[in-house]
Design a protein around this motif. Structure first.
Motif, PDB file in Angstrom:
ATOM      1  N   ALA A 128       5.313 -63.166  93.125  1.00 34.71           N
ATOM      2  CA  ALA A 128       5.889 -64.433  93.562  1.00 34.71           C
ATOM      3  C   ALA A 128       7.336 -64.549  93.103  1.00 34.71           C
ATOM      4  O   ALA A 128       8.207 -65.015  93.843  1.00 34.71           O
ATOM      5  CB  ALA A 128       5.062 -65.603  93.036  1.00 34.71           C
ATOM      6  N   ALA A 158       9.470 -62.296  95.236  1.00 37.39           N
ATOM      7  CA  ALA A 158       9.614 -62.834  96.587  1.00 37.39           C
ATOM      8  C   ALA A 158      10.607 -63.988  96.616  1.00 37.39           C
ATOM      9  O   ALA A 158      11.333 -64.174  97.597  1.00 37.39           O
ATOM     10  CB  ALA A 158       8.255 -63.286  97.111  1.00 37.39           C
ATOM     11  N   ALA A 185       8.228 -66.705 101.501  1.00 37.97           N
ATOM     12  CA  ALA A 185       6.840 -66.785 101.958  1.00 37.97           C
ATOM     13  C   ALA A 185       6.390 -65.462 102.579  1.00 37.97           C
ATOM     14  O   ALA A 185       5.326 -64.923 102.244  1.00 37.97           O
ATOM     15  CB  ALA A 185       6.660 -67.936 102.944  1.00 37.97           C
ATOM     16  N   ALA A 186       7.196 -64.927 103.504  1.00 40.42           N
ATOM     17  CA  ALA A 186       6.839 -63.668 104.148  1.00 40.42           C
ATOM     18  C   ALA A 186       6.851 -62.522 103.154  1.00 40.42           C
ATOM     19  O   ALA A 186       5.984 -61.634 103.194  1.00 40.42           O
ATOM     20  CB  ALA A 186       7.803 -63.383 105.301  1.00 40.42           C
ATOM     21  N   GLU A 218       6.303 -62.628  99.851  1.00 40.40           N
ATOM     22  CA  GLU A 218       5.154 -62.687  98.945  1.00 40.40           C
ATOM     23  C   GLU A 218       3.876 -62.236  99.655  1.00 40.40           C
ATOM     24  O   GLU A 218       3.078 -61.472  99.109  1.00 40.40           O
ATOM     25  CB  GLU A 218       4.977 -64.107  98.403  1.00 40.40           C
ATOM     26  CG  GLU A 218       3.826 -64.228  97.414  1.00 40.40           C
ATOM     27  CD  GLU A 218       3.753 -65.588  96.743  1.00 40.40           C
ATOM     28  OE1 GLU A 218       2.838 -65.787  95.930  1.00 40.40           O
ATOM     29  OE2 GLU A 218       4.619 -66.451  97.029  1.00 40.40           O
ATOM     30  N   GLU A 219       3.683 -62.695 100.877  1.00 42.70           N
ATOM     31  CA  GLU A 219       2.479 -62.316 101.620  1.00 42.70           C
ATOM     32  C   GLU A 219       2.426 -60.808 101.853  1.00 42.70           C
ATOM     33  O   GLU A 219       1.394 -60.162 101.647  1.00 42.70           O
ATOM     34  CB  GLU A 219       2.439 -63.059 102.949  1.00 42.70           C
ATOM     35  CG  GLU A 219       1.213 -62.725 103.798  1.00 42.70           C
ATOM     36  CD  GLU A 219       1.206 -63.468 105.130  1.00 42.70           C
ATOM     37  OE1 GLU A 219       0.280 -63.230 105.929  1.00 42.70           O
ATOM     38  OE2 GLU A 219       2.137 -64.271 105.372  1.00 42.70           O
ATOM     39  N   THR A 220       3.551 -60.231 102.278  1.00 36.65           N
ATOM     40  CA  THR A 220       3.569 -58.798 102.593  1.00 36.65           C
ATOM     41  C   THR A 220       3.444 -57.940 101.341  1.00 36.65           C
ATOM     42  O   THR A 220       2.689 -56.959 101.319  1.00 36.65           O
ATOM     43  CB  THR A 220       4.855 -58.443 103.348  1.00 36.65           C
ATOM     44  OG1 THR A 220       4.913 -59.216 104.546  1.00 36.65           O
ATOM     45  CG2 THR A 220       4.891 -56.967 103.700  1.00 36.65           C
ATOM     46  N   ALA A 242       2.112 -58.756  98.412  1.00 36.96           N
ATOM     47  CA  ALA A 242       0.768 -58.896  97.839  1.00 36.96           C
ATOM     48  C   ALA A 242      -0.263 -58.134  98.668  1.00 36.96           C
ATOM     49  O   ALA A 242      -1.141 -57.455  98.129  1.00 36.96           O
ATOM     50  CB  ALA A 242       0.391 -60.374  97.754  1.00 36.96           C
ATOM     51  N   ALA A 243      -0.153 -58.217  99.994  1.00 36.87           N
ATOM     52  CA  ALA A 243      -1.118 -57.550 100.863  1.00 36.87           C
ATOM     53  C   ALA A 243      -1.035 -56.036 100.722  1.00 36.87           C
ATOM     54  O   ALA A 243      -2.055 -55.340 100.674  1.00 36.87           O
ATOM     55  CB  ALA A 243      -0.896 -57.963 102.309  1.00 36.87           C
ATOM     56  N   GLU A 255      -2.380 -54.929  97.312  1.00 39.78           N
ATOM     57  CA  GLU A 255      -3.844 -55.001  97.324  1.00 39.78           C
ATOM     58  C   GLU A 255      -4.439 -53.863  98.138  1.00 39.78           C
ATOM     59  O   GLU A 255      -5.444 -53.257  97.746  1.00 39.78           O
ATOM     60  CB  GLU A 255      -4.295 -56.348  97.880  1.00 39.78           C
ATOM     61  CG  GLU A 255      -5.810 -56.517  97.887  1.00 39.78           C
ATOM     62  CD  GLU A 255      -6.239 -57.877  98.399  1.00 39.78           C
ATOM     63  OE1 GLU A 255      -7.454 -58.088  98.559  1.00 39.78           O
ATOM     64  OE2 GLU A 255      -5.356 -58.728  98.652  1.00 39.78           O
ATOM     65  N   TYR A 276       1.162 -51.353 107.427  1.00 40.71           N
ATOM     66  CA  TYR A 276       0.858 -51.585 106.007  1.00 40.71           C
ATOM     67  C   TYR A 276       0.548 -50.257 105.322  1.00 40.71           C
ATOM     68  O   TYR A 276       0.252 -49.245 105.981  1.00 40.71           O
ATOM     69  CB  TYR A 276      -0.323 -52.547 105.854  1.00 40.71           C
ATOM     70  CG  TYR A 276      -1.601 -52.096 106.523  1.00 40.71           C
ATOM     71  CD1 TYR A 276      -2.557 -51.345 105.835  1.00 40.71           C
ATOM     72  CD2 TYR A 276      -1.846 -52.423 107.856  1.00 40.71           C
ATOM     73  CE1 TYR A 276      -3.725 -50.930 106.452  1.00 40.71           C
ATOM     74  CE2 TYR A 276      -3.014 -52.013 108.486  1.00 40.71           C
ATOM     75  CZ  TYR A 276      -3.954 -51.272 107.783  1.00 40.71           C
ATOM     76  OH  TYR A 276      -5.102 -50.858 108.396  1.00 40.71           O
TER      77      TYR A 276
END
Length: 631
Positions: A40, A43, A50-51, A53-55, A57-58, A61, A167
């Motif tokens: 976070a 990002a 927002a984009a 952090e999402e990318t 983290a994904a 993971e 990804y």
């Protein structure tokens, strides 16, 4: 779970360090935050938090782990505000992953009522596989936003080959054809396709309809149990049950028609016989997964839409031989049949003394309501603990093998009055007789002469109070606890297995198996060839002490409190009746014959007699254990 390490290197050219107001400091801060695992925070330093952090983290993971990062920025004259700076990222996935692999997570061995995967737990002492390391090369640049330097967000920071919607992915490749066998080679657990009956988080109203359909295959599931599970799952979908093809096929269409139901397919390691239930089977999926991971392959790749994956690195899977458990299905079934014969909570644990192999662990539905008490319960062992007290007295020399001891109806020792069961009295008798008839008063007199640590130390020699860890075994398994007791009422109570002395059926089975093993503490095992590691290494009981103790225990069956089991050839043992507050006493029996040792507990039986009968029924049906496979 092992943590993946990502080493991030910004690759430059020339010999001048980055200077001036170019956003290079902010870029390094971004990479440092990523290095610290602060996704976070990293990002937030970009043009699109927002984009980003999402990318980030994904992708982290999907690479299987929560990363820890290290960063090095070589000298260079690249200006990130003018030219993208190459960023080299090294992903280290460790040596034993927890990814889903190619066939889904390993199940809990249930099949008909499976709600979770087996936890990966290392390599069971085997040599570590080679590290799994791959490298990606991305690009990063900076730009000013409202007079502040920001990292220009793009997924290509991770790798320039990532396309929109693409990804990074890491997966373990495991030999799912591996089965778990019992000691005779009969299949216990096998990898099987199952359908996960799953309810959406907002579909609690469908719980009763789902329960009605799956009840034949999973009778313990009710509408209320589903609603309870959904409440715990919160806003996540709730898996009700995993069903085998033979169970799901007749009801698939009806289930699919219920609002909120989905039926994803996956694989699970499940029991080949759904009726065969035992707490000792619960740890086998973890041991199986450890064995697969020790020979596991892997691959890491870039997955872009509508394109062949780009391989980053891989290693082939190795073939894993079927895992052999020490459990014997026929002995387990005999134990299950025996505990089913009473309405009281009952448990049986059987161990092979020569190997420490656990042959069977059974408890009935009344015991199940308390959890896996056969392996983890904490009960006063009553007079079965006289095995320890007597051994301590013989070993310390305060008692001779043929000594005459008093056995009055009651006696006061060190301020504690101890009665015999039903106030029987034998007068002055040989210790063998006092032991066979279970004279509490004799034990009280003996205990008064012992050193404070004598009973605790002797119990440990027989594995009682020792902690064991090993493949297929849980750290919550409990053998027992024995206090150090100064002279006084606490020691007198402990001498007859009351007061602060506690044991589980597993612990007393370990004790009896150690007696049968010549007085040398066994190392229990659930997976053949993988004995437990003990947290203590006591010296064995001297052979002469063991011979005397066995003679006493033989007399228990011939003429003492366990004559109801004298039909079992070669049986030696000890009974116990343990007081528990104001309720009826628990009944115990521990015994061994040939190469099988057993502990039986019937809670609230108010006598040891039912436990003796249950042990005789079990041993008569179980017979002797089959040999383990060679090698």
């Amino acid at each position: 779970m092992a943590a993946a390490a990502l080493a991030v290197v910004m690759v430059g050219s020339g010999c001048a360090a980055l200077t001036g107001d170019t956003g290079s400091d902010e870029l390094q801060q971004f990479l440092s935050a990523l290095e610290a695992g602060d996704v976070a925070g990293a990002a937030a330093m970009t043009t699109d938090p927002a984009a980003a952090e999402e990318t980030l983290a994904a992708n982290i993971e999907s690479m299987g782990f929560a990363p820890s990062l290290s960063i090095d920025t070589p000298d260079g004259d690249r200006r990130p505000d003018r030219d993208p700076v190459p960023v080299e990222i090294t992903w280290d996935m460790g040596v034993a992953g927890g990814g889903d692999g190619d066939g889904g997570g390993a199940g809990g061995g249930e099949g008909d009522d499976d709600e979770g995967g087996a936890d990966p737990a290392g390599g069971g002492g085997e040599p570590s596989p080679a590290p799994r390391v791959v490298t990606t090369t991305g690009e990063a640049s900076t730009t000013k936003v409202d007079d502040q330097w920001k990292v220009q967000w793009a997924p290509t920071i991770l790798d320039t080959r990532l396309e929109p919607g693409g990804y990074l992915a890491f997966s373990e490749i495991l030999d799912y054809d591996t089965s778990v066998l019992d000691r005779t080679g009969a299949p216990l657990l096998q990898w099987t396709p199952v359908t996960a009956v799953t309810l959406a988080a907002d579909a609690a109203g469908s719980a009763d309809a789902v329960a009605a359909l799956v009840s034949t295959a999973a009778p313990t599931i009710t509408g209320q149990s589903i609603r309870d599970g959904m409440a715990e799952a919160g806003d996540q979908p709730y898996q009700v049950v995993g069903l085998r093809p033979s169970d799901i096929d007749p009801i698939r269409e009806q289930l699919a028609a219920i609002e909120g139901v989905s039926l994803p397919e996956r694989g699970d390691l499940i029991r080949t016989d759904r009726e065969l239930r035992s707490p000792v089977l619960d740890g086998l999926p973890n041991a199986w997964l450890e064995a697969l991971q020790a020979e596991g392959g892997w691959r890491a790749e870039i997955v872009n839409p509508d394109a062949e994956p780009i391989e980053l690195g891989s290693a082939p899977v190795g073939e894993v031989e079927d895992l052999v458990s020490t459990v014997q299905i026929s002995v387990q079934q005999a134990a299950a049949d025996a505990v089913a014969g009473t309405g009281l909570a009952a448990s049986i644990v059987a161990i092979q003394p020569s190997t420490g192999g656990i042959l069977a662990v059974a408890q009935n539905s009344a015991a199940d309501q308390q959890g896996p008490v056969s392996l983890e319960g904490r009960f006063p062992p009553g007079s079965t603990f006289k095995v320890v007290t007597t051994s301590a007295a013989l070993q310390s020399g305060v008692l001779g093998p043929d000594e005459i001891v008093p056995c009055p109806a009651s006696i006061t020792v060190s301020g504690r009055t101890i009665p015999n069961d039903s106030d029987f009295a034998l007068g002055e008798v040989p210790m063998e007789t006092a032991f066979a008839r279970s004279c509490n008063t004799s034990q009280a007199v003996i205990s008064d002469r012992l050193e404070p640590t004598a009973m605790k130390d002797t119990a440990a020699q027989l594995g009682l109070g020792v902690g064991f860890t090993g493949p297929g075994m849980s750290s919550s398994w409990f053998t027992g606890s024995v206090p150090v007791t100064e002279r006084g009422p606490a020691r007198v109570e402990a001498s007859i297995g009351q007061g602060e002395v506690l044991a589980s059926p597993f612990g007393l089975a370990v004790m009896q198996a150690s007696v049968a093993n010549g007085g040398r503490m066994i190392l229990p095992q659930v997976v053949a060839g993988m004995p437990a590691v003990a947290n203590d290494a006591p010296e064995p009981l001297p052979p002469g002490i063991v011979d005397t103790l066995r003679r006493y225990m033989e007399q228990v069956v011939r003429s003492g409190t366990a004559t109801a089991a004298n039909s079992i050839p070669g049986l030696i043992g000890k009974t116990g009746t343990a007081e528990v507050g104001s309720g009826p006493s628990h009944g115990w029996f521990v015994g061994s014959t040939g190469d099988i040792a057993v502990a039986v507990l019937i809670e609230g039986a108010d006598s040891s007699a039912p436990a003796v009968e249950m042990a005789a029924d079990f041993l008569g049906a179980a017979g002797q254990p089959a040999p383990l496979p060679a090698g």
